[in-house]
Design a protein around this motif. Structure first.
Motif, PDB file in Angstrom:
ATOM      1  N   ASP A 209       0.811  -1.232   0.000  1.00 26.17           N
ATOM      2  CA  ASP A 209       0.000   0.000   0.000  1.00 26.17           C
ATOM      3  C   ASP A 209       0.836   1.270   0.000  1.00 26.17           C
ATOM      4  OD1 ASP A 209      -2.304  -1.548   0.158  1.00 26.17           O
ATOM      5  OD2 ASP A 209      -2.227  -1.615   2.340  1.00 26.17           O
ATOM      6  N   SER A 212       1.951   4.044   3.436  1.00 22.51           N
ATOM      7  CA  SER A 212       1.000   3.735   4.521  1.00 22.51           C
ATOM      8  C   SER A 212       1.084   2.276   4.981  1.00 22.51           C
ATOM      9  CB  SER A 212      -0.431   4.042   4.071  1.00 22.51           C
ATOM     10  OG  SER A 212      -0.791   3.222   2.969  1.00 22.51           O
ATOM     11  N   THR A 213       1.800   1.449   4.203  1.00 28.96           N
ATOM     12  CA  THR A 213       1.976   0.031   4.582  1.00 28.96           C
ATOM     13  C   THR A 213       2.522  -0.095   5.999  1.00 28.96           C
ATOM     14  OG1 THR A 213       2.414  -0.535   2.278  1.00 28.96           O
ATOM     15  CG2 THR A 213       3.073  -2.161   3.922  1.00 28.96           C
ATOM     16  N   THR A 216      -0.678   0.147   8.098  1.00 31.48           N
ATOM     17  CA  THR A 216      -1.900  -0.583   7.697  1.00 31.48           C
ATOM     18  C   THR A 216      -1.685  -2.093   7.615  1.00 31.48           C
ATOM     19  OG1 THR A 216      -1.383  -0.319   5.336  1.00 31.48           O
ATOM     20  CG2 THR A 216      -2.748   1.386   6.378  1.00 31.48           C
TER      21      THR A 216
END
Length: 527
Positions: A209, A212-213, A216
């Motif tokens: 992602d 933002s990984t 998240t």
């Protein structure tokens, strides 16, 4: 997987080997005597020493064994491995690093064990030297096997060919250039590893992602992946590991001790240790994050291969070659630094005690002996590595990780605590008894008791009990049978007094220091 490397990856790998050899040849000019070969003549900058100290603590096991732990269990791979190492080195920055530097600058020695002859006696020094050398031959053999296994995954070359290639390249640069070559190649290896590690991190973020990984991804991973201690990696394991690594990474395994000895002053040695500690806090997080999220990118029945498989899946050619070079860099850094440390102990501590002729060696002969001993150690460890899959050794990498952690304590405690004034009463009896009974404790806990207990003895006890036994005995016997003498107190006074820099060595000229003859000499400078 062996067919996935193309000509660009091979070019990167061959160029890397070429640069390592070139650094060794260049470093050759800086080595005029044994002190230069083993301790860089006490002229290594603190930042180079710190990076070298950091790099010489890794091996390919990071990308195989610890990749498997990260794949299966998550963040505990960091919390119970590199985090306690960072804490241990930070503790040692004030406690051990400056004293190890004074061992060289004030007692005029070139090996971490050389001062033990006068701090205790010759039998103590020989016991620690022989047991440490034998352990390290097997340990480094396991490291060669680990890197050769990775090489075979990527290139398809056989295990023995991989051992021969990596061992031969390492032998050239660390035999020709000594500790200077080790440190400079480790600097180059750190830069390569930095680029490769960042490339792998970016590739993984792009696959998932994006940035933002970082926050998240945890919802998609098993809950246990975010637990600091999980599975066999318990809080007791973490505390045991911190206990062990504080001794090991501050000089108990010798090669790290040389990095502190190589700086120009005790203050520089402290700065070196602090830099290494910061790197251990931060850099493994960059390497581990892709391993933690690997289950979302690839599915494998072999968690130890997960990092290698992910690199092949995500990275373009050229960068893939750089990551493979990163694997090599860590193992070659650790093996070459071990080889230099072992050669120092053999030529400075073991050989003079056996052969009288060694004591009259010229500077040139001593330097030749240092180089030949380095070669011999590498050859023996490579020979051990070729037997990695034999019935006799079995799963040697697992065994040796446990052996080194478990056996390091009895070998390291007299060396490390012998420098501290608090243990001035602990003499030869305390040192030899703690060493011998620590080794016996390791055997009992790992074999007869382990076999007798249902389910076996927990890993943390297998590795921590020998160190605990040695520590208690070393302290207790010192109080029950104090063996402090004016000569031993003079050595401790020299190692524990302030005042740094090259000039401070002169203040210790009245302090007895060991020489190659085994007799006491008066010296304040290195060879």
């Amino acid at each position: 997987m062996g067919g996935d490397m193309n000509s660009l990856d091979w070019a990167v790998l061959i160029a890397y080997f070429g640069v390592m050899v070139a650094i060794g040849v260049w470093s050759h000019k800086r080595v005029d005597n044994v002190s230069d070969f083993f301790t860089a003549g006490g002229k290594m900058p603190w930042w180079l020493s710190g990076i070298s100290h950091h790099m010489s603590g890794y091996s390919a096991v990071m990308f195989t064994g610890y990749a498997a732990i990260a794949y299966q269990y998550g963040v505990t791979s960091y919390v119970t491995w590199s985090f306690p190492i960072a804490i241990g080195i930070a503790i040692g920055a004030n406690l051990f690093a400056p004293r190890l530097n004074r061992v060289r600058s004030r007692l005029g020695v070139a090996s971490p064990l050389e001062y033990l002859k006068n701090r205790y006696n010759l039998p103590t020094q020989q016991a620690l030297a022989w047991s440490g050398v034998l352990l390290k031959i097997v340990d480094v053999g396991a490291k060669w096997a680990a890197i050769a296994t990775l090489l075979s995954i990527f290139t398809g070359v056989s295990l023995n060919q991989g051992i021969l290639i990596t061992g031969a390249v390492t032998a050239v640069y660390c035999t020709v250039g000594g500790l200077w070559a080790d440190a400079l190649t480790e600097l180059g290896q750190f830069v390569i590893q930095f680029v490769a590690g960042i490339a792998m991190l970016i590739a993984v973020l792009n696959e998932l992602d994006g940035f933002s990984t970082f926050w998240t991804v945890w919802d998609d991973l098993p809950d246990s992946h975010a637990e600091p201690t999980v599975g066999p990696y318990t809080l007791i394991f973490l505390l045991s590991y911190l206990f062990i690594k504080t001794f090991e990474y501050n000089g108990g395994m010798w090669n790290q001790a040389q990095r502190y000895m190589a700086t120009d002053s005790a203050h520089s040695a402290k700065r070196s240790a602090r830099l290494s500690a910061v790197l251990w806090f931060v850099w493994p997080l960059v390497l581990f994050f892709p391993m933690w999220v690997a289950p979302l990118i690839i599915k494998t029945d072999k968690p130890a291969d997960s990092y290698a498989e992910m690199a092949e899946h995500l990275l373009p050619h050229g960068l893939l070659g750089l990551v493979i070079v990163g694997f090599f860099s860590h193992t070659m850094a650790m093996c070459s630094s071990d080889a230099n440390a072992i050669a120092a102990v053999v030529t400075r501590d073991i050989m003079p005690a056996i052969f009288k002729s060694v004591r009259q060696w010229s500077t040139r002969t001593g330097l030749l002996a240092a180089r030949y001993t380095t070669l011999l150690f590498l050859a023996l460890s490579m020979g051990i590595a070729t037997q990695v899959n034999s019935d006799f050794f079995g799963d040697i990498i697992t065994v040796v990780i446990k052996w080194v952690a478990g056996l390091m304590g009895p070998i390291a405690i007299p060396l490390m605590l012998g420098m501290l004034r608090a243990f001035r009463k602990s003499g030869p009896t305390a040192a030899l008894t703690s060493w011998a009974l620590g080794l016996i404790a390791f055997y009992l806990v790992n074999y007869p008791i382990n076999d007798a207990v249902e389910g076996g003895v927990n890993l943390e006890y297998q590795v921590a009990v020998p160190l605990a036994v040695s520590l208690v005995l070393f302290i207790a016997i010192g109080y029950l049978k104090p063996e402090d003498t004016p000569e031993r107190d003079a050595i401790l006074a020299s190692l524990n007094s302030d005042g740094d820099g090259p000039g401070s060595a002169g203040a210790a000229r009245t302090v007895p220091a060991p020489d190659a003859t085994g007799r006491t000499k008066v010296s304040g400078a290195s060879d």
